[in-house]
Design a protein around this motif. Structure first.
Motif, short mmCIF file in Angstrom:
data_model
loop_
_atom_site.label_atom_id
_atom_site.label_comp_id
_atom_site.label_asym_id
_atom_site.label_seq_id
_atom_site.Cartn_x
_atom_site.Cartn_y
_atom_site.Cartn_z
N GLU A 48 29.07 36.73 36.50
CA GLU A 48 29.75 36.03 37.74
C GLU A 48 29.43 36.91 38.92
O GLU A 48 29.36 38.11 39.16
CB GLU A 48 31.34 36.23 37.72
CG GLU A 48 32.01 35.70 36.44
CD GLU A 48 33.40 35.77 36.32
OE1 GLU A 48 34.00 36.53 36.96
OE2 GLU A 48 33.77 34.55 35.79
N ARG A 99 31.10 38.72 49.33
CA ARG A 99 32.33 39.02 50.34
C ARG A 99 31.77 39.18 51.57
O ARG A 99 31.22 39.84 51.96
CB ARG A 99 33.13 40.30 50.13
CG ARG A 99 33.68 40.40 48.35
CD ARG A 99 34.07 41.63 48.28
NE ARG A 99 34.35 42.16 46.77
CZ ARG A 99 35.62 41.80 46.08
NH1 ARG A 99 36.62 41.15 46.67
NH2 ARG A 99 35.56 41.91 44.72
N GLY A 120 41.42 41.54 47.98
CA GLY A 120 41.42 41.57 46.50
C GLY A 120 41.06 42.74 45.91
O GLY A 120 41.27 43.92 46.17
N GLY A 121 39.97 42.75 44.82
CA GLY A 121 39.51 43.86 44.20
C GLY A 121 39.02 44.76 45.12
O GLY A 121 38.90 46.06 44.72
N ARG A 150 41.45 47.02 46.45
CA ARG A 150 42.22 47.58 45.60
C ARG A 150 41.40 49.12 44.87
O ARG A 150 41.83 50.13 44.70
CB ARG A 150 42.66 46.79 44.41
CG ARG A 150 43.59 45.96 44.48
CD ARG A 150 44.37 45.33 43.05
NE ARG A 150 43.18 44.98 42.44
CZ ARG A 150 43.00 43.32 42.49
NH1 ARG A 150 43.51 42.63 43.33
NH2 ARG A 150 42.27 42.77 41.72
N ASP A 191 37.10 40.68 32.86
CA ASP A 191 35.85 40.83 33.71
C ASP A 191 35.46 41.78 34.31
O ASP A 191 35.55 42.15 35.72
CB ASP A 191 36.20 39.54 34.64
CG ASP A 191 36.17 38.16 34.03
OD1 ASP A 191 35.87 38.11 32.90
OD2 ASP A 191 36.72 37.32 34.63
N ASP A 234 35.61 35.30 50.27
CA ASP A 234 34.89 35.83 49.32
C ASP A 234 35.05 34.63 48.33
O ASP A 234 35.80 33.54 48.49
CB ASP A 234 35.42 37.03 48.55
CG ASP A 234 36.81 37.14 48.14
OD1 ASP A 234 37.22 35.84 47.76
OD2 ASP A 234 37.54 38.09 48.25
N CYS A 285 37.49 31.04 45.31
CA CYS A 285 37.21 31.79 46.39
C CYS A 285 38.58 32.18 47.39
O CYS A 285 39.71 31.78 47.04
CB CYS A 285 36.36 30.90 47.16
SG CYS A 285 37.39 29.46 47.87
N ARG A 286 38.49 32.76 48.45
CA ARG A 286 39.25 33.02 49.31
C ARG A 286 39.10 32.42 50.60
O ARG A 286 37.97 32.65 51.24
CB ARG A 286 39.63 34.73 49.61
CG ARG A 286 40.44 35.37 48.21
CD ARG A 286 40.65 36.85 48.50
NE ARG A 286 41.53 37.24 47.74
CZ ARG A 286 41.02 37.90 46.46
NH1 ARG A 286 39.93 38.32 46.34
NH2 ARG A 286 41.68 38.22 45.47
P1 TYD Z 1 37.99 39.91 43.31
O1 TYD Z 1 38.60 40.21 44.74
O2 TYD Z 1 37.08 40.71 42.69
O3 TYD Z 1 39.01 39.82 42.26
P2 TYD Z 1 40.53 39.40 42.22
O4 TYD Z 1 40.68 38.06 42.31
O5 TYD Z 1 41.29 39.97 41.00
O6 TYD Z 1 41.29 40.07 43.43
O7 TYD Z 1 37.39 38.55 43.67
C1 TYD Z 1 36.69 38.10 44.53
C2 TYD Z 1 36.50 36.46 44.70
O8 TYD Z 1 35.91 35.95 43.52
C3 TYD Z 1 37.94 35.82 44.66
O9 TYD Z 1 37.88 34.77 45.78
C4 TYD Z 1 38.06 35.46 43.24
C5 TYD Z 1 36.88 35.13 42.77
N1 TYD Z 1 36.79 35.57 41.19
C6 TYD Z 1 37.03 34.64 40.44
O10 TYD Z 1 37.38 33.37 40.73
N2 TYD Z 1 37.13 34.92 39.07
C7 TYD Z 1 36.48 36.08 38.68
O11 TYD Z 1 36.34 36.29 37.46
C8 TYD Z 1 36.16 37.08 39.57
C9 TYD Z 1 35.63 38.44 39.15
C10 TYD Z 1 36.14 36.52 40.92
#
Ligand code: TYD
Ligand code: ATP
Length: 237
Positions: free
Chosen positions: A90, A94, A99-100, A103, A129, A175, A198-199
């Motif tokens: 994937e 960003r 999100g991740g 964290r 993932d 992102d 996405c966000r």
């Molecule tokens: P991320 O901030 O890494 O993860 P989380 O959703 O756990 O906070 O995700 C970044 C962006 O990518 C976010 O918009 C969600 C999307 N994403 C997915 O839809 N599926 C996935 O498996 C991953 C790794 C990200």
């Protein structure tokens, strides 16, 4: 086009074979999941909203010269796509921290990322993932360096097209995640682009208009998806 047997049922979509070996039907279900499937719920209208949202975005990307798997809508909740050999990696870009990333690094949510970042994750629910890199992808045979270079190039090209599209609707593309596959030797954008992957924040208030509403239990999930769609010119009924 004749719908045949189910090939795969994912967390949000079911994939069907067709009478054409090179084409699949994606059925967008109402099922919603987060935290690697640990939180699950069916949200009315979601399948229809995401199917139409994805069709609109894939059309914009195709028009901008990005090769996509999308062929056309079949019904409110189904579309026809090229059958790709999916690459289990994937790609995440960003523009703002959330999100991740927040964290992992403890940076402030909402800080502008200059230049935008690019990350790779292995598509593997059991392992949650995990984040990977190009070296690991090559060593373990998930993707070749050439494929990864093309995926990165296309992922950033998508950013240019979609950042502006959402900004025109008064929203920030924070992102997003993309998945690619191979069709007749070419790297092609697969899966979906919707507020599930996405966000999106309102540009002025920074209100969350994406799947974080579901992850964080904020309510009004599908209403927010429809609002995003409406702002960029999608008609849902
Ligand atoms: P991320 O901030 O890494 O993860 P989380 O959703 O756990 O906070 O995700 C970044 C962006 O990518 C976010 O918009 C969600 C999307 N994403 C997915 O839809 N599926 C996935 O498996 C991953 C790794 C990200
Ligand atoms: P995730 O939510 O992490 O993407 P999932 O497998 O549960 O995982 P779904 O969207 O429910 O996701 O399932 C759709 C499946 O179809 C995914 O495994 C995706 O990789 C696959 N897929 C999407 N587009 C294509 C395509 N054009 N050809 C073949 N497979 C595809």
């Amino acid at each position: 086009m004749e719908k045949r047997d189910e090939l795969y049922a994912g967390k949000a979509k079911s994939v069907y074979r067709t009478d054409d070996p090179d084409r699949l039907i994606l059925h967008f279900r109402d099922d919603t999941s987060a935290f690697d499937g640990k939180k699950k719920e069916a949200l009315a209208r979601k399948g229809m909203v995401n199917n139409k949202f994805n069709a609109f975005i894939m059309g914009k990307l195709q028009a901008a010269g990005i090769p996509t798997h999308f062929d056309g809508l079949l019904s409110d909740t189904e579309c026809v796509v090229k059958k790709l050999d999916m690459i289990p990696v994937e790609c995440v870009v960003r523009n703002l921290a959330a999100g991740g990333l927040v964290r992992r690094l403890g940076v402030e949510e909402g800080m502008t990322l200059t230049p935008p970042t690019f990350e790779l994750f292995l598509k593997n629910d059991e392992k949650g993932d995990p984040m990977i890199n190009e070296s690991l992808a090559e060593t373990f045979g998930w993707a070749t360096p050439e494929q990864l270079a093309r995926m990165k190039e296309l992922t950033f090209k998508v950013n240019e097209v979609l950042k502006q599209l959402f900004l025109d609707g008064g929203m920030l593309l924070v992102d997003y995640k993309l998945e690619f596959g191979v069709f007749k030797g070419e790297i092609v954008l697969g899966d979906e682009f919707s507020p599930d992957g996405c966000r999106l924040w309102d540009e002025m208030t920074r209100e969350k208009l994406d799947k974080d509403r579901f992850r964080q239990g904020l309510g009004g999930v599908i209403e927010a998806y429809e609002e995003v769609g409406r702002r960029i010119g999608i008609a849902f009924d």
